[in-house]
Design an enzyme around this catalytic site. Structure first.
Site, PDB file in Angstrom:
ATOM      1  N   GLY A  19      60.200   2.850 -11.921  1.00  0.00           N
ATOM      2  CA  GLY A  19      59.308   2.190 -12.872  1.00  0.00           C
ATOM      3  C   GLY A  19      59.641   0.741 -13.154  1.00  0.00           C
ATOM      4  N   SER A  20      60.316   0.065 -12.219  1.00  0.00           N
ATOM      5  CA  SER A  20      60.622  -1.350 -12.485  1.00  0.00           C
ATOM      6  C   SER A  20      59.335  -2.179 -12.555  1.00  0.00           C
ATOM      7  CB  SER A  20      61.600  -1.907 -11.450  1.00  0.00           C
ATOM      8  OG  SER A  20      60.994  -2.019 -10.190  1.00  0.00           O
ATOM      9  N   ASN A  21      58.315  -1.770 -11.820  1.00  0.00           N
ATOM     10  CA  ASN A  21      57.033  -2.501 -11.908  1.00  0.00           C
ATOM     11  C   ASN A  21      56.298  -2.193 -13.210  1.00  0.00           C
ATOM     12  OD1 ASN A  21      56.331  -4.179  -9.382  1.00  0.00           O
ATOM     13  ND2 ASN A  21      57.289  -2.327  -8.570  1.00  0.00           N
ATOM     14  N   LYS A  72      44.247  19.134  -5.815  1.00  0.00           N
ATOM     15  CA  LYS A  72      44.274  17.751  -6.327  1.00  0.00           C
ATOM     16  C   LYS A  72      43.118  17.533  -7.305  1.00  0.00           C
ATOM     17  CE  LYS A  72      45.366  14.480  -3.539  1.00  0.00           C
ATOM     18  NZ  LYS A  72      46.051  13.225  -3.247  1.00  0.00           N
ATOM     19  N   MET A  97      53.500   7.763  -5.678  1.00  0.00           N
ATOM     20  CA  MET A  97      53.604   8.134  -4.258  1.00  0.00           C
ATOM     21  C   MET A  97      52.694   9.313  -3.926  1.00  0.00           C
ATOM     22  SD  MET A  97      55.397   5.663  -3.582  1.00  0.00           S
ATOM     23  CE  MET A  97      56.295   5.584  -2.068  1.00  0.00           C
ATOM     24  N   ARG A  98      51.416   9.122  -4.179  1.00  0.00           N
ATOM     25  CA  ARG A  98      50.454  10.198  -3.981  1.00  0.00           C
ATOM     26  C   ARG A  98      49.104   9.554  -3.684  1.00  0.00           C
ATOM     27  NH1 ARG A  98      51.164  15.317  -5.164  1.00  0.00           N
ATOM     28  NH2 ARG A  98      53.232  14.920  -5.945  1.00  0.00           N
ATOM     29  N   ILE A 100      45.279   8.870  -3.956  1.00  0.00           N
ATOM     30  CA  ILE A 100      44.274   9.060  -5.010  1.00  0.00           C
ATOM     31  C   ILE A 100      43.079   9.795  -4.389  1.00  0.00           C
ATOM     32  CG2 ILE A 100      42.677   7.828  -6.553  1.00  0.00           C
ATOM     33  CD1 ILE A 100      45.561   7.581  -7.499  1.00  0.00           C
ATOM     34  N   ASN A 114      46.743  -1.234  -6.481  1.00  0.00           N
ATOM     35  CA  ASN A 114      48.058  -0.754  -6.023  1.00  0.00           C
ATOM     36  C   ASN A 114      48.914  -1.933  -5.561  1.00  0.00           C
ATOM     37  OD1 ASN A 114      50.041   1.172  -5.160  1.00  0.00           O
ATOM     38  ND2 ASN A 114      49.336   0.930  -3.051  1.00  0.00           N
ATOM     39  N   HIS A 116      52.149  -2.734  -2.860  1.00  0.00           N
ATOM     40  CA  HIS A 116      52.850  -2.134  -1.719  1.00  0.00           C
ATOM     41  C   HIS A 116      53.860  -3.139  -1.171  1.00  0.00           C
ATOM     42  CE1 HIS A 116      53.486   0.664   1.532  1.00  0.00           C
ATOM     43  NE2 HIS A 116      53.480  -0.361   2.357  1.00  0.00           N
TER      44      HIS A 116
END
Ligand code: GAR
Length: 205
Positions: A19-21, A72, A97-98, A100, A114, A116
């Protein structure tokens, strides 16, 4: 008449890891660089460190375990109903990491972003920093993009390149990439918000 929409945007951050972002977004809000409020943190990992960060920052969280749902679609429907409770307008993926699925994509069409850690379309998927390092490329970087149904695909909003030094290790490269992410992500989100315009109807008195 077209007018700038200066309202604080209500966002939800989706994360699976450290969670640094998420933290960079919170910090940018605190310093006024990002005009938004994090209404909800959505997390699919019960032990993720981002949950500790959210607790310290008093961000409400929706933590779920995908394997306890039949599909999902089922868990995304529940996420949608949580997001509605908070009137969330934009979904900000920060190490979620999934993929959408159609349920969220339909509900938040063009409003899912997102980050990346590579220059997409190179090195999509997991461990992009390691993939770039092992491939021996001389330049890599960070991409911010709109999310579509693919894996790290979707229209690119911003990119920042980074030259890999001869003496870089995978670890030093990762540090440099994260440093770029923490500046680029809040900055890009803010400039995207500034470009959004709302159509104000002319009201006849
Ligand atoms: C970040 O480097 C982000 O770019 C990456 O996960 C990391 C999460 O770090 N995302 C992806 O690889 C998406 N395909 P964080 O939990 O410290 O923010």
């Amino acid at each position: 008449m077209l007018q700038g929409d200066n309202r604080m945007k209500k966002i939800a951050v989706f994360a699976s890891g450290s969670g640094s972002n998420y933290q960079a977004i919170i910090d940018a809000i605190k310093t006024g660089k990002l005009k938004a409020s994090v209404e909800l943190l959505v997390c699919d990992q019960p032990k993720a460190y981002v949950l500790d960060r959210a607790k310290s920052e008093q961000t409400p969280t929706f933590q779920f375990e995908p394997k306890t749902y039949g599909s999902k679609e089922e868990f995304e429907k529940e996420i949608v109903s949580e997001l509605r409770k908070y009137d969330v307008e934009f979904l900000i993926l920060a190490g979620y990491m999934r993929l959408i699925g159609p349920t969220l994509l339909k509900e938040f069409s063009n409003r899912i972003i997102n980050i990346h850690p590579s220059l997409l379309p190179s090195f999509p998927g997991k461990n992009a920093i390691g993939q770039a390092f092992q491939a021996g490329v001389k330049v890599t970087g960070v991409t911010v993009h709109f999310v579509d149904e693919g894996m790290d695909t979707g229209p690119i909003i911003a990119q920042q390149a980074l030259v890999i030094d001869q003496d870089d290790t995978e670890e030093t490269l990762a540090e440099k990439i994260h440093e770029i992410e923490h500046e680029l992500y809040p900055e890009t989100i803010q400039s995207l918000f500034e470009q959004l315009f709302v159509k104000k109807e002319e009201v006849t008195p």
